[in-house]
Design a protein around this motif. Sequence first.
Motif, mmCIF file in Angstrom:
data_model
loop_
_atom_site.group_PDB
_atom_site.id
_atom_site.type_symbol
_atom_site.label_atom_id
_atom_site.label_comp_id
_atom_site.label_asym_id
_atom_site.label_seq_id
_atom_site.Cartn_x
_atom_site.Cartn_y
_atom_site.Cartn_z
ATOM 1 N N TYR A 181 0.864 -1.210 -0.061
ATOM 2 C CA TYR A 181 -0.167 -0.058 0.090
ATOM 3 C C TYR A 181 0.891 1.287 0.067
ATOM 4 O O TYR A 181 1.883 1.316 0.711
ATOM 5 C CB TYR A 181 -1.139 0.201 1.205
ATOM 6 C CG TYR A 181 -2.034 -1.218 1.097
ATOM 7 C CD1 TYR A 181 -2.832 -1.329 0.351
ATOM 8 C CD2 TYR A 181 -1.718 -2.034 2.175
ATOM 9 C CE1 TYR A 181 -3.935 -2.235 0.310
ATOM 10 C CE2 TYR A 181 -2.951 -3.221 2.296
ATOM 11 C CZ TYR A 181 -3.782 -3.151 1.279
ATOM 12 O OH TYR A 181 -4.773 -4.294 1.450
ATOM 13 N N ASP A 182 0.416 2.201 -0.942
ATOM 14 C CA ASP A 182 1.377 3.632 -0.905
ATOM 15 C C ASP A 182 1.346 4.182 0.386
ATOM 16 O O ASP A 182 2.210 4.987 0.909
ATOM 17 C CB ASP A 182 0.571 4.410 -2.009
ATOM 18 C CG ASP A 182 1.179 3.767 -3.352
ATOM 19 O OD1 ASP A 182 1.951 3.012 -3.532
ATOM 20 O OD2 ASP A 182 0.373 3.988 -4.402
ATOM 21 N N TRP A 183 -0.193 4.089 1.083
ATOM 22 C CA TRP A 183 -0.288 5.024 2.251
ATOM 23 C C TRP A 183 0.665 4.502 3.451
ATOM 24 O O TRP A 183 1.236 5.293 4.332
ATOM 25 C CB TRP A 183 -1.781 5.041 2.726
ATOM 26 C CG TRP A 183 -2.255 3.613 3.057
ATOM 27 C CD1 TRP A 183 -3.043 2.930 2.101
ATOM 28 C CD2 TRP A 183 -2.155 2.949 4.273
ATOM 29 N NE1 TRP A 183 -3.396 1.664 2.780
ATOM 30 C CE2 TRP A 183 -2.831 1.814 4.200
ATOM 31 C CE3 TRP A 183 -1.516 3.190 5.583
ATOM 32 C CZ2 TRP A 183 -2.879 0.720 5.236
ATOM 33 C CZ3 TRP A 183 -1.719 2.339 6.538
ATOM 34 C CH2 TRP A 183 -2.376 0.787 6.374
ATOM 35 N N HIS A 186 4.125 5.905 2.697
ATOM 36 C CA HIS A 186 3.780 7.299 2.879
ATOM 37 C C HIS A 186 4.161 7.495 4.193
ATOM 38 O O HIS A 186 4.803 8.554 4.811
ATOM 39 C CB HIS A 186 2.974 7.935 2.435
ATOM 40 C CG HIS A 186 2.616 9.337 2.578
ATOM 41 N ND1 HIS A 186 3.460 10.327 1.966
ATOM 42 C CD2 HIS A 186 2.008 10.049 3.473
ATOM 43 C CE1 HIS A 186 3.224 11.663 2.463
ATOM 44 N NE2 HIS A 186 2.407 11.331 3.557
ATOM 45 N N TYR A 187 3.491 7.111 5.254
ATOM 46 C CA TYR A 187 3.665 7.115 6.572
ATOM 47 C C TYR A 187 4.660 6.453 7.512
ATOM 48 O O TYR A 187 4.731 6.371 8.509
ATOM 49 C CB TYR A 187 2.052 7.021 7.166
ATOM 50 C CG TYR A 187 1.117 8.078 6.731
ATOM 51 C CD1 TYR A 187 1.306 9.427 6.938
ATOM 52 C CD2 TYR A 187 -0.067 7.884 6.014
ATOM 53 C CE1 TYR A 187 0.349 10.342 6.952
ATOM 54 C CE2 TYR A 187 -0.849 8.651 5.700
ATOM 55 C CZ TYR A 187 -0.520 10.002 5.962
ATOM 56 O OH TYR A 187 -1.510 10.907 5.678
ATOM 57 N N GLN A 392 -1.046 15.714 3.944
ATOM 58 C CA GLN A 392 0.109 14.925 4.099
ATOM 59 C C GLN A 392 1.402 15.604 4.752
ATOM 60 O O GLN A 392 2.649 15.144 4.787
ATOM 61 C CB GLN A 392 0.351 14.476 2.664
ATOM 62 C CG GLN A 392 -0.718 13.731 2.077
ATOM 63 C CD GLN A 392 -0.045 13.046 0.735
ATOM 64 O OE1 GLN A 392 0.779 13.559 -0.007
ATOM 65 N NE2 GLN A 392 -1.110 12.055 0.543
#
Length: 558
Positions: A181-183, A186-187, A392
Motif C-alpha cells: 500500500y502507498d499510504w 508514505h507514513y 500529508q
Amino acid sequence: MVKNSLRRLNRYREIVSLFGKYGFGYIVEDVGLTHMLSMKAKIASDFKQGNMKSAGSRVRSLFEELGPTFVKMGQMLSIRSDLLPAEITIELEKLQDKVPPVPAGDIKDKILQELGFPVEELFHSFNEECVAAASIGQVHEAVLKDGSSVMVKVQRPGIKKNIFTDLQIMRDLSRLLEQRYDWARHYHLADMVDELAESIKKELDYLEEARNTETIGMQFDNHEKIKVPNIHWDYTTAYVLTMEKLTGIKLTELDRAGCSKECKRNIAELLAEAFLTQILKEGFFHGDPHPGNILYLPEKEQLGLIDFGQVGRLPARMRDDAANLMLGLMMEDTDLVVKALYRLAKVPHTVDENHFYDDIDRIRKKLSHMPLGELNLGYTIKEIFATAREHQIIIHKELTMMGKTLITFEGIIKDMDPAINIIELARPYGEALLLERYNPVNMGKRLWKDAEGLSSTLASMPGKVEELVGKTTDGHLKFEISLTEIKSILTKFDRMSNQISFSLTLLAFSIVVLGLIIGVTFGSQSILTGIPAMEIGFIIAFFMFLWILYSILKSGRF
C-alpha cells in the motif's frame, strides 16, 4: 527454539484468522497471507473491502480480541489524529484494558522470584485481593515492616514473552503492508510500529516507570499542593514496583465527597498548573492522565498524580515551538501557529502553503468566535493535527502525545465544572512564558548558544567541502534517490534498451536480406540447391523481427 517458532506460527495464524473474521480479509489477501488460514477460517473470513463507517468499531473489536499488545498499540494509535480518520481514533479511545486478575499465589511467587524473600517476610501485611488488574500487571495494597502503606504493582507472569511475540508479528505485518500500500509507505508504517513497540517495551520495565515517577516528583519538590508518590527502591525491580500509597478521592467522585464549587475550581487550577508546568516548562509530562490516575487528597488539599508508565517528552526546541502553537491560538495569531507547525512536522515539498494557511486560519477564527464556555484548546489542537494529515504533513509523535494529554485533562476539568475554560487558566502561564522568553538575559543566552552552533558549523565547512570534492574526484560520491525516482530512471533505461534492441534487430534483418540478395546473384550449384533455404531463412527472420517489434511496442516503453 522449536517451541518458540511453533508458538509464533500459531499466533500468526490466530492473528490472520481474526483479521478475516472482522472484515479485513482483503488485507490478508493483498499481502499474500491467505495460505496461513485454515479451511474453516477461509470460509469464515470476509475478503470484501468493508464499509469505512463500521471500520472503527471493527478495528476496536479486533484489537480487544487480539489481546494486551494490540490493546496497548490501539490506545497509543488513538492519539494519532494526524494519521488516522476520526471514526477510527474515536473507537480506539474506547479500548478496554481490563482482564481477570492473576491468582494471588502466582503473584506471591513472582514477588519471591524478584525480591528474593516471601511476601510474609517482606511485608507486615499484604492484601491478596488486587485493587486494579490490567493486561500487563495488577496492583495490591500492602504495609511495610516499618508501617509505611504502599501499593505493589506486579507484572503478570509470562506476559513479556507473549507481548514480544506479538511485536515481532506486528513488524512483519507492517513491512508487508508497506510493500502493498502507498499510504503505508508514505507514513512509514514499519517505523511507526517500531516506535510504538519501544513505548510498549518501556511500559514493561517497571524500573523505567519508577524513574519517570521520580522525575515528575522532582518537578514539584517545592510545591506543597501537588503530590507524587515516593518510590521504595529496595522493593522495586523491572517486574515489581513498590510506591507510597496516596489516600485520596478520585476526581470522578468529588460530588459524592461533598466537594464545593470553589473546591472544584481550586482543583482545576492545580490540575492546569501541574500539566502546563510539565508540558511547557519541563518538557516531561504524564502521558496517561485519565481520572483514575489523578487523586484529590482532602486532608492537605493536594492534587495527587500516579501511574507514570506512559510519559511524553518534548526537547527544548520542540517545547518552544509547542508553546508558540498554544500562544498563537490564545493570541489569535495564525502566522505564529503555522510557523510553529512547520517546525513541528515533516512538511512535504508538494504542500500547498496558501491552502494550508487558509485551513489553519479557518480553525483559528472558529476558536475566536466560540462562546467562552465552549472553548476547547485540546480538541482545537487535535483538529489542527487532523488538518495537517489532510495535507500529508506528518506531525512528530511527541506532539500527538501532548495533544492527547491536553484533551484528557481538559475533559476532566470540564466534567468538574463546565464553566471553567482551559484557555483562561492557561493564559497566565503563556504570558509568564513570553516574559521569560523575551527576557534580555535569556535572549542573550539563546543568541550565544545559536552563535556557538553557527560558528561550529562554519568552522567545519571547509573540511566538508574538501571531503565532497575528494569524493567527487575519486568517483565515490553517493546520491540518495527516492523509490519514485528509481522507477522513473528504470523506465527510461527500458526505453533506451528497447530502442537499441530495435536498432540491432533492424540491422540484423537488413544483413539477412543483403545476404539473400548476394546468394541469389552469386549462388552456385550444390546438394542443397533444391531446398529453398534462403526463402525459409527470410521468412523466419522476418517473423522474428515482427515479434521483437510487437514486444517492444506492447511494453509501452519505446
